[in-house]
Design an enzyme around this catalytic site. Structure first.
Site, PDB file in Angstrom:
ATOM      1  N   ARG A 101       1.040  -0.967   0.267  1.00  0.00           N
ATOM      2  CA  ARG A 101      -0.296  -0.155   0.042  1.00  0.00           C
ATOM      3  C   ARG A 101       0.717   1.560   0.390  1.00  0.00           C
ATOM      4  NH1 ARG A 101      -5.511   1.285   3.519  1.00  0.00           N
ATOM      5  NH2 ARG A 101      -6.070  -0.013   1.869  1.00  0.00           N
ATOM      6  N   HIS A 128      -7.158   0.852  -6.733  1.00  0.00           N
ATOM      7  CA  HIS A 128      -7.756  -0.282  -5.314  1.00  0.00           C
ATOM      8  C   HIS A 128      -8.048  -1.633  -5.692  1.00  0.00           C
ATOM      9  CE1 HIS A 128      -7.785  -1.617  -1.216  1.00  0.00           C
ATOM     10  NE2 HIS A 128      -8.932  -0.466  -0.970  1.00  0.00           N
ATOM     11  N   GLN A 131      -9.829  -4.133  -3.603  1.00  0.00           N
ATOM     12  CA  GLN A 131     -11.253  -3.565  -2.850  1.00  0.00           C
ATOM     13  C   GLN A 131     -12.635  -3.657  -4.142  1.00  0.00           C
ATOM     14  OE1 GLN A 131     -11.740  -1.380   0.531  1.00  0.00           O
ATOM     15  NE2 GLN A 131     -14.129  -2.377  -0.525  1.00  0.00           N
ATOM     16  N   ASP A 217     -17.237   6.789  -1.591  1.00  0.00           N
ATOM     17  CA  ASP A 217     -15.869   6.532  -0.716  1.00  0.00           C
ATOM     18  C   ASP A 217     -15.473   7.911  -0.313  1.00  0.00           C
ATOM     19  OD1 ASP A 217     -13.034   6.269  -0.308  1.00  0.00           O
ATOM     20  OD2 ASP A 217     -12.353   6.172  -2.564  1.00  0.00           O
ATOM     21  N   CYS A 257     -16.784   1.743   0.594  1.00  0.00           N
ATOM     22  CA  CYS A 257     -15.647   1.137   0.855  1.00  0.00           C
ATOM     23  C   CYS A 257     -15.035   1.141   2.437  1.00  0.00           C
ATOM     24  CB  CYS A 257     -14.559   1.597  -0.423  1.00  0.00           C
ATOM     25  SG  CYS A 257     -14.046   3.001   0.157  1.00  0.00           S
ATOM     26  N   ARG A 285     -13.665  -8.876   2.081  1.00  0.00           N
ATOM     27  CA  ARG A 285     -12.422  -8.527   1.951  1.00  0.00           C
ATOM     28  C   ARG A 285     -11.854  -9.771   1.578  1.00  0.00           C
ATOM     29  NH1 ARG A 285     -10.199  -3.374   1.406  1.00  0.00           N
ATOM     30  NH2 ARG A 285      -8.774  -4.468   0.338  1.00  0.00           N
TER      31      ARG A 285
HETATM   32  N1   CP Z   1     -11.471  -0.248   2.351  1.00  0.00           N
HETATM   33  C1   CP Z   1     -10.200   0.107   2.810  1.00  0.00           C
HETATM   34  O1   CP Z   1      -9.326   0.151   2.081  1.00  0.00           O
HETATM   35  O2   CP Z   1     -10.465  -0.182   4.608  1.00  0.00           O
HETATM   36  P1   CP Z   1      -8.506   0.439   4.937  1.00  0.00           P
HETATM   37  O3   CP Z   1      -7.810   1.606   4.248  1.00  0.00           O
HETATM   38  O4   CP Z   1      -9.125   0.239   6.530  1.00  0.00           O
HETATM   39  O5   CP Z   1      -7.783  -1.053   4.803  1.00  0.00           O
HETATM   40  N1  NVA Z   2      -9.970   6.387  -1.898  1.00  0.00           N
HETATM   41  C1  NVA Z   2      -9.598   6.931  -0.400  1.00  0.00           C
HETATM   42  C2  NVA Z   2     -10.055   4.579  -0.019  1.00  0.00           C
HETATM   43  C3  NVA Z   2      -9.537   4.673   1.051  1.00  0.00           C
HETATM   44  C4  NVA Z   2     -10.200   2.785   1.651  1.00  0.00           C
HETATM   45  C5  NVA Z   2      -8.165   6.684   0.094  1.00  0.00           C
HETATM   46  O1  NVA Z   2      -7.481   6.156  -0.777  1.00  0.00           O
HETATM   47  O2  NVA Z   2      -8.179   7.074   1.240  1.00  0.00           O
END
Ligand code: CP
Ligand code: NVA
Length: 298
Positions: A101, A128, A131, A217, A257, A285
């Protein structure tokens, strides 16, 4: 060797395999017939916060027989400037696979190229994929095939989550509508590359009318905190609430999400009315990522 770096490159056959296997992993949780990742060590390398992605990957890896280590990017030399290419070449000689990430999409791509081990994008600024595979699995679990259905995304239409939806739309044959103010709409380049039936509009009501799924989101993604005030001002109104749900198809699903900011992209009442779907989505997930890990490690 397989990587999941972007949905753009995932074939329809691979989408279907992952979605099919997720159903099996969910049904057989606690009684998996095999440990497909037995003896493997995987690392989670995270430069951004996470609750769902971290816990679901750590749990899923263990349940499939792997060992797992969590590496906060700030705790390893990467955080002090060691190049991603060098980090990748070191880890590639030690571990079996990586879940990353981070900010730049190019970093997960460089890691995969240099580490030469299965690499999974656990969220970048650009995409993502885990997701959206989960979201599609959740939709199909509740409503059957997503092909031919209408999915409406409301909010920051240029961030990672809607972009992965855009790449999925062409592959799986559903209509995607993105309701977003002009400055938060996906780029023409992404829409051109993806193809498929994607409608981008500022007209929130038109986008929601007749939808099978309303999805949102956060307005302020990780890394965009400095723009928070401007985003909240411009995105104000691009909210899923009872009035918007009224326009969707009767029985339409509402998904998020997570994490959710009540009163911003979704109102508290609508969030609670659809909490069962939203938290099933979060649980899924785990099951979907087991299918992704199994596909990557094969
Ligand atoms: N939806 C999602 O990716 O959540 P987190 O940021 O908690 O991993
Ligand atoms: N768009 C959001 C998704 C979080 C899971 C971010 O990048 O923070």
């Amino acid at each position: 060797m397989k990587h999941l770096l972007s949905l753009e490159k995932l074939s329809a056959a691979d989408f279907l395999k992952i979605l099919r296997d997720a159903k099996i992993f969910k049904a057989e949780r606690g009684a998996h017939r095999t440990s497909p990742l037995a003896g493997q060590t995987w690392a989670l390398i995270f430069s951004k916060s996470s609750t769902r992605t971290r816990v679901s990957f750590e749990t899923g890896l263990r349940e499939l027989g792997a060992n797992v280590m969590f590496l906060n990017a700030n705790d390893i030399q990467l955080g002090r400037g060691e190049p991603i290419e060098d980090t990748a070449r070191v880890l590639g000689r030690m571990i079996y696979g990586a879940v990353i990430r981070t900010y730049a999409q190019s970093d997960v791509e460089t890691f995969a190229e240099f580490a030469k081990i299965p690499t999974i994008n656990a969220l970048t600024d650009a995409e993502h994929p885990c997701q959206i595979l989960t979201d599609i699995f959740t939709f199909e679990e509740k409503r059957g095939p997503i092909a031919g259905k209408v999915v409406t995304f409301v909010g920051d239409g240029a961030c990672n989550v809607p972009v992965s939806w855009i790449f999925a739309a062409a592959r799986l044959g559903f209509e995607l509508r993105i309701a977003a103010p002009k400055q938060f709409q996906p780029s023409a380049e992404i829409l051109r590359r993806a193809g498929g039936k994607v409608v981008v509009t500022e007209d929130l009501q038109a986008a929601a009318t007749g939808a099978d799924l309303l999805y949102t989101d956060v307005w302020v993604s990780m890394g965009k905190e400095a723009e928070a005030a401007e985003r909240i001002r411009v995105l104000g109104g691009y909210q899923i609430n009872a009035a918007l749900v009224q326009l969707a198809k009767p029985g339409a699903l509402v998904m998020h999400c997570l994490p959710a900011y009540r009163g911003k992209e979704i109102d508290a009442e609508t969030f609670e009315a659809h909490a069962d779907t939203i938290f099933t989505q979060a649980e899924n997930r785990l099951h979907t990522q087991k299918a992704i890990l199994n596909w990557c490690a094969a």
